[in-house]
Design a protein around this motif. Structure first.
Motif, mmCIF file in Angstrom:
data_model
loop_
_atom_site.group_PDB
_atom_site.id
_atom_site.type_symbol
_atom_site.label_atom_id
_atom_site.label_comp_id
_atom_site.label_asym_id
_atom_site.label_seq_id
_atom_site.Cartn_x
_atom_site.Cartn_y
_atom_site.Cartn_z
ATOM 1 N N THR A 77 -5.698 -3.909 -1.706
ATOM 2 C CA THR A 77 -6.285 -3.688 -0.383
ATOM 3 C C THR A 77 -6.398 -4.992 0.405
ATOM 4 O OG1 THR A 77 -8.517 -3.871 -1.328
ATOM 5 C CG2 THR A 77 -7.587 -1.667 -1.128
ATOM 6 N N GLU A 78 -6.444 -6.120 -0.305
ATOM 7 C CA GLU A 78 -6.584 -7.412 0.370
ATOM 8 C C GLU A 78 -5.244 -8.000 0.810
ATOM 9 O OE1 GLU A 78 -8.539 -9.733 -2.570
ATOM 10 O OE2 GLU A 78 -10.422 -8.630 -2.448
ATOM 11 N N HIS A 116 -2.584 -6.773 2.525
ATOM 12 C CA HIS A 116 -2.199 -6.573 3.919
ATOM 13 C C HIS A 116 -2.977 -7.511 4.837
ATOM 14 C CE1 HIS A 116 0.440 -3.000 3.630
ATOM 15 N NE2 HIS A 116 -0.314 -2.667 2.600
ATOM 16 N N SER A 117 -4.264 -7.657 4.560
ATOM 17 C CA SER A 117 -5.104 -8.518 5.398
ATOM 18 C C SER A 117 -4.684 -9.977 5.276
ATOM 19 C CB SER A 117 -6.585 -8.369 5.008
ATOM 20 O OG SER A 117 -7.031 -7.057 5.244
ATOM 21 N N TYR A 118 -4.412 -10.418 4.046
ATOM 22 C CA TYR A 118 -4.028 -11.820 3.828
ATOM 23 C C TYR A 118 -2.761 -12.142 4.610
ATOM 24 C CZ TYR A 118 -2.948 -16.183 1.397
ATOM 25 O OH TYR A 118 -2.681 -17.496 1.117
ATOM 26 N N GLY A 121 -1.437 -10.354 7.082
ATOM 27 C CA GLY A 121 -1.669 -10.143 8.501
ATOM 28 C C GLY A 121 -2.337 -11.334 9.161
ATOM 29 N N ASN A 122 -3.243 -11.986 8.437
ATOM 30 C CA ASN A 122 -3.951 -13.143 8.983
ATOM 31 C C ASN A 122 -3.034 -14.338 9.209
ATOM 32 O OD1 ASN A 122 -6.425 -11.856 9.109
ATOM 33 N ND2 ASN A 122 -7.047 -12.503 7.053
#
Length: 385
Positions: free
Chosen positions: A224-225, A227-229, A231-232
């Motif tokens: 779950t982390e 995509h965020s990593y 994306g950032n």
């Protein structure tokens, strides 16, 4: 290279020599030059009735006779049973990729295989198989009654780079690949990436960011982390199963606005393979994507001596386990407890260490239970990619 009109027999012989040299090259300029030369050669031959005495089909059949080969033996180099039949019957000329495979593996002279190269039919219709199209519908990326041509048009309207696939080749594209299916897969990736809110950002320290990505493998919530990593740091991650005939592990490409995309198929459901493929495609994004490389496609089971692929392999290995630390690992008496301790020291999942040890020592039995089989798809596909 200077390409001139063919006006004399000497010009014709020179063009054939140039074509034979270009057929062994894989950069985009050489591919484009070869297509121009082929058009000039064909025009000269048709106007002067000087077609070569031996067709590609004849050359292939001659080698088959020498080696006692059956049509099915050509499938690893040409593709499906129907594609082999078309080429042997003279209905279709070998593509650049098929020529390379036949020359490399069967020793057929390149000059005997050069003909009118047709990567796609002139009608503009997709060559994607029925099985590939059905898989696209099953994955929910094609609309219910949408044709494959309408689907590709929709993707190309969003990102014209999809059409570049017809001229895109890498050292890690399987010779059996159905390029119609591969084009459709890339189109689906582009459409999924378009819905992402991620925007392009400059990556300040590619090496440090890669190490941070590798260390994310130890998190219980990595799926779950992730995509965020990415994306950032301005990278879209798309998870999309491979289609029949694509033989694909991953790809790097760009959205129309320039935002890079890492696309993974999860073809091999192992933790070690997943993180290596992810870092390999990340290396392509930060080192190679753009210009002559709008799309980079990888079947990591295909060995390659290409400098770009070698660099991506080394980048991924070093990001996962820094070389100064890996050099301290023994090859013979390295046991499970030591592996766990070393993984903790490096800050990565133990499966990554197990997979690296297996690869470097060519021993895939030891640590076989530690590479994390069946531990990727159930998380990422459940999360919707």
């Amino acid at each position: 290279m200077t390409i001139r009109p063919i006006r004399t027999e000497h010009d014709y012989e020179t063009a054939l020599k140039q074509a034979r040299r270009l057929i062994t090259l894989t950069d985009q300029q050489s591919i484009d030059d070869l297509e121009i030369l082929q058009a000039l050669i064909e025009r000269w031959e048709q106007s002067h009735d000087q077609l070569t005495e031996t067709s590609p089909a004849d050359a292939i059949k001659f080698r088959m006779s020498q080696k006692g080969l059956k049509p099915r033996d050509l499938e690893p180099y040409i593709g499906s049973k129907s594609r082999v039949s078309e080429i042997l019957n003279g209905q279709r000329q070998p593509t650049v990729d098929q020529i390379r495979a036949l020359h490399t593996h069967l020793g057929i002279p390149v000059g005997s295989l050069i003909g009118e190269i047709k990567h796609e039919p002139t009608t503009g219709r997709s060559t994607a198989s029925v099985a590939a199209i059905e898989k696209l519908r099953k994955l929910g990326v094609m609309k219910g009654r949408e044709t494959i041509e309408a689907f590709l048009f929709r993707a190309c309207a969003i990102s014209p780079a999809v059409a570049m696939l017809r001229k895109t080749r890498t050292e890690r594209t399987n010779a059996k690949t159905d390029f119609g299916a591969l084009e459709a897969w890339c189109a689906a990736v582009m459409l999924k990436a378009e819905s992402s809110g991620v925007t392009k950002k400059p990556i300040q320290d590619a090496t440090a960011t890669a190490r941070g990505l590798a260390k994310l493998s130890t998190s219980p919530h990595w799926h779950t982390e992730l995509h965020s990593y990415l994306g950032n740091i301005g990278i879209v991650l798309v998870i999309l199963e491979h289609l029949p005939g694509t033989y694909l592990d991953g790809a790097a490409m760009r959205r129309a606005d320039g935002t890079p995309i890492i696309a993974l198929t999860l073809r091999h459901d192992r933790i070690d393979n997943f993180w290596f493929t992810l870092l390999h495609e990340y290396a392509h994004v930060v080192c190679h994507l753009g210009g002559d490389n709008p799309l980079i496609l990888d079947d990591l089971e295909v060995r390659s001596s290409d400098a770009m692929e070698t660099e991506a392999d080394e980048f991924a290995r070093d990001a996962l386990i820094p070389p100064e630390l890996w050099s301290t690992v023994g090859s013979d008496d390295f046991d499970g407890d030591e592996l766990e301790a070393f993984a903790e020291k490096v800050g990565v999942h133990p499966a990554i260490v197990a997979g690296r040890w297996q690869h470097d020592n060519s021993d895939y039995r030891k640590f076989a239970r530690l590479v994390g089989r069946g531990q990727v798809r159930k998380h990422l596909l459940a999360d919707g990619g």
